[in-house]
Design an enzyme around this catalytic site. Structure first.
Site, PDB file in Angstrom:
ATOM      1  N   ASP A  28      39.752  35.712  50.760  1.00  0.00           N
ATOM      2  CA  ASP A  28      40.574  35.068  49.734  1.00  0.00           C
ATOM      3  C   ASP A  28      40.890  33.643  50.178  1.00  0.00           C
ATOM      4  O   ASP A  28      41.193  33.394  51.352  1.00  0.00           O
ATOM      5  CB  ASP A  28      41.865  35.863  49.521  1.00  0.00           C
ATOM      6  CG  ASP A  28      42.580  35.474  48.240  1.00  0.00           C
ATOM      7  OD1 ASP A  28      42.639  36.313  47.317  1.00  0.00           O
ATOM      8  OD2 ASP A  28      43.085  34.336  48.165  1.00  0.00           O
ATOM      9  N   ILE A  29      40.830  32.706  49.241  1.00  0.00           N
ATOM     10  CA  ILE A  29      41.047  31.294  49.565  1.00  0.00           C
ATOM     11  C   ILE A  29      42.503  31.023  49.932  1.00  0.00           C
ATOM     12  O   ILE A  29      42.805  30.038  50.617  1.00  0.00           O
ATOM     13  CB  ILE A  29      40.599  30.403  48.377  1.00  0.00           C
ATOM     14  CG1 ILE A  29      40.253  28.998  48.847  1.00  0.00           C
ATOM     15  CG2 ILE A  29      41.635  30.391  47.265  1.00  0.00           C
ATOM     16  CD1 ILE A  29      39.520  28.162  47.816  1.00  0.00           C
ATOM     17  N   ASN A  86      44.648  44.279  40.626  1.00  0.00           N
ATOM     18  CA  ASN A  86      45.619  43.816  39.643  1.00  0.00           C
ATOM     19  C   ASN A  86      44.963  43.822  38.261  1.00  0.00           C
ATOM     20  O   ASN A  86      43.864  43.289  38.089  1.00  0.00           O
ATOM     21  CB  ASN A  86      46.101  42.403  39.989  1.00  0.00           C
ATOM     22  CG  ASN A  86      46.952  42.381  41.235  1.00  0.00           C
ATOM     23  OD1 ASN A  86      47.782  43.265  41.445  1.00  0.00           O
ATOM     24  ND2 ASN A  86      46.767  41.378  42.077  1.00  0.00           N
ATOM     25  N   VAL A  95      42.555  35.998  37.940  1.00  0.00           N
ATOM     26  CA  VAL A  95      41.116  35.808  37.712  1.00  0.00           C
ATOM     27  C   VAL A  95      40.599  37.039  36.968  1.00  0.00           C
ATOM     28  O   VAL A  95      40.658  38.158  37.488  1.00  0.00           O
ATOM     29  CB  VAL A  95      40.347  35.619  39.035  1.00  0.00           C
ATOM     30  CG1 VAL A  95      38.859  35.424  38.747  1.00  0.00           C
ATOM     31  CG2 VAL A  95      40.900  34.436  39.823  1.00  0.00           C
ATOM     32  N   HIS A  99      38.182  42.598  40.584  1.00  0.00           N
ATOM     33  CA  HIS A  99      38.097  42.390  42.032  1.00  0.00           C
ATOM     34  C   HIS A  99      39.108  43.292  42.717  1.00  0.00           C
ATOM     35  O   HIS A  99      40.181  43.570  42.188  1.00  0.00           O
ATOM     36  CB  HIS A  99      38.351  40.929  42.403  1.00  0.00           C
ATOM     37  CG  HIS A  99      39.622  40.364  41.859  1.00  0.00           C
ATOM     38  ND1 HIS A  99      39.741  39.924  40.556  1.00  0.00           N
ATOM     39  CD2 HIS A  99      40.833  40.182  42.428  1.00  0.00           C
ATOM     40  CE1 HIS A  99      40.969  39.482  40.354  1.00  0.00           C
ATOM     41  NE2 HIS A  99      41.661  39.638  41.466  1.00  0.00           N
ATOM     42  N   MET A 100      38.739  43.730  43.906  1.00  0.00           N
ATOM     43  CA  MET A 100      39.624  44.541  44.730  1.00  0.00           C
ATOM     44  C   MET A 100      40.079  43.724  45.929  1.00  0.00           C
ATOM     45  O   MET A 100      39.257  43.152  46.649  1.00  0.00           O
ATOM     46  CB  MET A 100      38.893  45.799  45.207  1.00  0.00           C
ATOM     47  CG  MET A 100      39.747  46.730  46.050  1.00  0.00           C
ATOM     48  SD  MET A 100      38.779  48.152  46.613  1.00  0.00           S
ATOM     49  CE  MET A 100      38.494  48.996  45.058  1.00  0.00           C
ATOM     50  N   HIS A 101      41.398  43.633  46.110  1.00  0.00           N
ATOM     51  CA  HIS A 101      41.948  43.001  47.303  1.00  0.00           C
ATOM     52  C   HIS A 101      41.947  44.019  48.446  1.00  0.00           C
ATOM     53  O   HIS A 101      42.307  45.184  48.246  1.00  0.00           O
ATOM     54  CB  HIS A 101      43.397  42.566  47.086  1.00  0.00           C
ATOM     55  CG  HIS A 101      43.612  41.552  46.002  1.00  0.00           C
ATOM     56  ND1 HIS A 101      43.874  40.225  46.266  1.00  0.00           N
ATOM     57  CD2 HIS A 101      43.610  41.662  44.652  1.00  0.00           C
ATOM     58  CE1 HIS A 101      44.045  39.572  45.122  1.00  0.00           C
ATOM     59  NE2 HIS A 101      43.889  40.423  44.125  1.00  0.00           N
TER      60      HIS A 101
END
Ligand code: 5GP
Length: 113
Positions: A28-29, A86, A95, A99-101
């Site tokens: 993650d940025i 999320n 976004v 996507h999975m964190h």
């Protein structure tokens, strides 16, 4: 086109952690923990869990298996980590490309904010 769509097409760089035929995992940025990796499917067009159905079951399962692999690669598997998807505005999704964190490397509060 979302920012993750551009990453999957190689139009924007990322710090790659893992990649296979189905998924790409990258740092993650703006990390919220020492380990904060995002796992996205190479299949485009899924905004979030509200778009998925039974045909996506194998892909979603593969994202979870990838989370375990990412946790091992990042050295947080033994200590523990959290996987988060999320979905929508109330969850703070920013976004709209599913996507999975994968978060780990520190104590994580529960419940999240
Ligand atoms: P969301 O809030 O939608 O669940 O999570 C989106 C995540 O994407 C955020 O944690 C944010 O820091 C990350 N992010 C946004 N833009 C970029 C980018 O260009 N590169 C990377 N690596 N992460 C990004």
């Amino acid at each position: 086109m979302t920012i993750f769509g551009k990453i999957i097409r190689g139009e924007i760089p990322c710090s790659k952690v893992y990649e296979d035929d189905l998924v790409l995992a990258f740092d993650d940025i703006s990390p919220g923990a020492p380990c904060h990796v995002l796992i996205i499917p190479k299949q485009e067009g899924i905004q979030n869990l509200n778009d998925v159905n039974a045909s996506h079951a194998a892909l979603l399962g593969h994202m979870l298996v990838t989370a375990r692999r990412v946790a091992e690669l990042k050295g947080v598997a033994a200590g523990g980590y959290r996987t988060v998807l999320n979905t929508g505005n109330d969850a703070g999704q920013s976004v709209y490309y599913i996507h999975m964190h994968v978060l780990g490397g520190r104590d994580l509060a529960w419940p999240p904010g």
